[in-house]
Design a protein around this motif. Structure first.
Motif, PDB file in Angstrom:
ATOM      1  N   ASP A   1       0.868  -1.172   0.000  1.00 39.50           N
ATOM      2  CA  ASP A   1       0.000   0.000   0.000  1.00 39.50           C
ATOM      3  C   ASP A   1       0.907   1.225   0.000  1.00 39.50           C
ATOM      4  OD1 ASP A   1      -2.317  -1.572   0.188  1.00 39.50           O
ATOM      5  OD2 ASP A   1      -2.085  -1.716   2.366  1.00 39.50           O
ATOM      6  N   VAL A   2       0.723   2.098  -0.987  1.00 37.11           N
ATOM      7  CA  VAL A   2       1.626   3.220  -1.197  1.00 37.11           C
ATOM      8  C   VAL A   2       0.812   4.504  -1.294  1.00 37.11           C
ATOM      9  CG1 VAL A   2       3.383   4.219  -2.724  1.00 37.11           C
ATOM     10  CG2 VAL A   2       3.266   1.735  -2.408  1.00 37.11           C
ATOM     11  N   ALA A   3       1.338   5.579  -0.693  1.00 34.45           N
ATOM     12  CA  ALA A   3       0.750   6.905  -0.825  1.00 34.45           C
ATOM     13  C   ALA A   3       1.752   7.824  -1.520  1.00 34.45           C
ATOM     14  CB  ALA A   3       0.376   7.484   0.538  1.00 34.45           C
TER      15      ALA A   3
ATOM     16  N   ASP B   1      -5.813   8.483   3.558  1.00 34.78           N
ATOM     17  CA  ASP B   1      -6.840   8.017   2.628  1.00 34.78           C
ATOM     18  C   ASP B   1      -8.196   8.225   3.289  1.00 34.78           C
ATOM     19  OD1 ASP B   1      -8.630   6.647   0.990  1.00 34.78           O
ATOM     20  OD2 ASP B   1      -7.166   5.119   0.439  1.00 34.78           O
TER      21      ASP B   1
ATOM     22  N   PHE C   1       0.640   2.794   5.571  1.00 34.37           N
ATOM     23  CA  PHE C   1       1.259   2.530   4.273  1.00 34.37           C
ATOM     24  C   PHE C   1       2.641   1.907   4.422  1.00 34.37           C
ATOM     25  CE2 PHE C   1      -1.884   5.800   3.650  1.00 34.37           C
ATOM     26  CZ  PHE C   1      -2.484   5.435   2.448  1.00 34.37           C
ATOM     27  N   HIS C   2       2.984   1.094   3.429  1.00 34.50           N
ATOM     28  CA  HIS C   2       4.349   0.568   3.347  1.00 34.50           C
ATOM     29  C   HIS C   2       5.320   1.655   2.885  1.00 34.50           C
ATOM     30  CE1 HIS C   2       1.849  -3.107   2.943  1.00 34.50           C
ATOM     31  NE2 HIS C   2       2.826  -3.674   3.618  1.00 34.50           N
TER      32      HIS C   2
ATOM     33  N   ILE D   1       5.467   6.077   1.747  1.00 32.87           N
ATOM     34  CA  ILE D   1       4.921   7.399   1.447  1.00 32.87           C
ATOM     35  C   ILE D   1       5.971   8.137   0.625  1.00 32.87           C
ATOM     36  CG2 ILE D   1       4.123   9.597   2.374  1.00 32.87           C
ATOM     37  CD1 ILE D   1       3.251   8.102   4.903  1.00 32.87           C
TER      38      ILE D   1
END
Length: 242
Positions: free
Chosen positions: A68-70, A140, A148-149, A151
């Motif tokens: 999960d990436v931002a 989110d 997240f993994h 950012i």
């Protein structure tokens, strides 16, 4: 063939006049896309090596698992596209303060826009990344508790040269600690900068994160010849369980 120069969009925004322009490169004949804030150039499709490296370096040391990436800052979409090109990424949240920039992608005005807007893994979120990073409501809005993994941030020119004075707080230890709270254990924060490595900012990263490094990304300058360079900072949190 496109015109030699065309202004694709112009909007008055909370941070000033933002415009999207397309021009034809005089040598290659390829279309070049540029974003300006007033009279200041923010980005150009001629210079994407650092934006792509931000995603590649930021994700490089993460485990082979669903990520999960931002991304803070959509721009022309090169960091987001590079993240989605990593097969481990299952979910990408891209946050931009300007609804107009998100609209360029949704309307297909920029080359990468249609692909990003239609990718089921990718959500384009209109929001203030810096306020969201400083708060407890998450990055989110659809999943406030999501951590997240990675950012990845590309908004300001550098930790010292910011687009708005309130952004500066994120680059100090308290702001970095708040941002790190949105990461999973073992997660990574990566930042693009147009300036050479900044010892003061490296010191702030070292105070907050378990490990950090400043990577100099060199690339050929297509207009002036020779090479130019950006800096990508990568900082990792301690591993553990949540």
């Amino acid at each position: 063939m496109s015109p030699r120069f065309e202004e694709l969009d112009w909007q008055e925004t909370p941070i000033g006049e933002v415009s999207l322009r397309r021009r034809r490169h005089p040598v290659s004949g390829e279309d070049v896309y540029e974003v300006k804030l007033g009279d200041e150039f923010l980005m150009s499709s001629l210079f994407t090596a650092g934006e792509i490296a931000l995603a590649e370096l930021g994700l490089a040391e993460l485990p082979d698992t669903a990520l999960d990436v931002a991304v803070g800052g959509l721009g022309l979409g090169h960091t987001a596209r590079a993240a989605l090109d990593d097969p481990r990424v299952r979910r990408l949240t891209v946050i931009d303060a300007l609804a107009e920039v998100i609209g360029w992608h949704q309307r297909g005005l920029v080359p990468l826009g249609a692909g990003l807007a239609s990718d089921s893994r990718c959500r384009l979120v209109h929001g203030d990344f810096f306020a969201m990073a400083a708060g407890a409501g998450g990055l989110d809005p659809a999943e406030p508790d999501l951590r997240f993994h990675a950012i990845l941030l590309d908004v300001d020119h550098s930790p010292r040269e910011v687009l708005h004075p309130r952004h500066a707080a994120l680059y100090r230890p308290p702001g970095l600690r708040a941002l790190a709270g949105h990461l999973r254990p073992g997660g990574v924060f990566a930042l693009w900068s147009n300036d050479p490595p900044d010892e003061q900012f490296v010191s702030a990263l070292t105070e907050v994160f378990a490990e950090s490094a400043a990577h100099v990304v060199e690339f050929t300058h297509p207009l002036q010849g020779g090479t130019s360079a950006n800096t990508v900072y990568v900082a990792g949190t301690r591993t553990g369980t949540r």
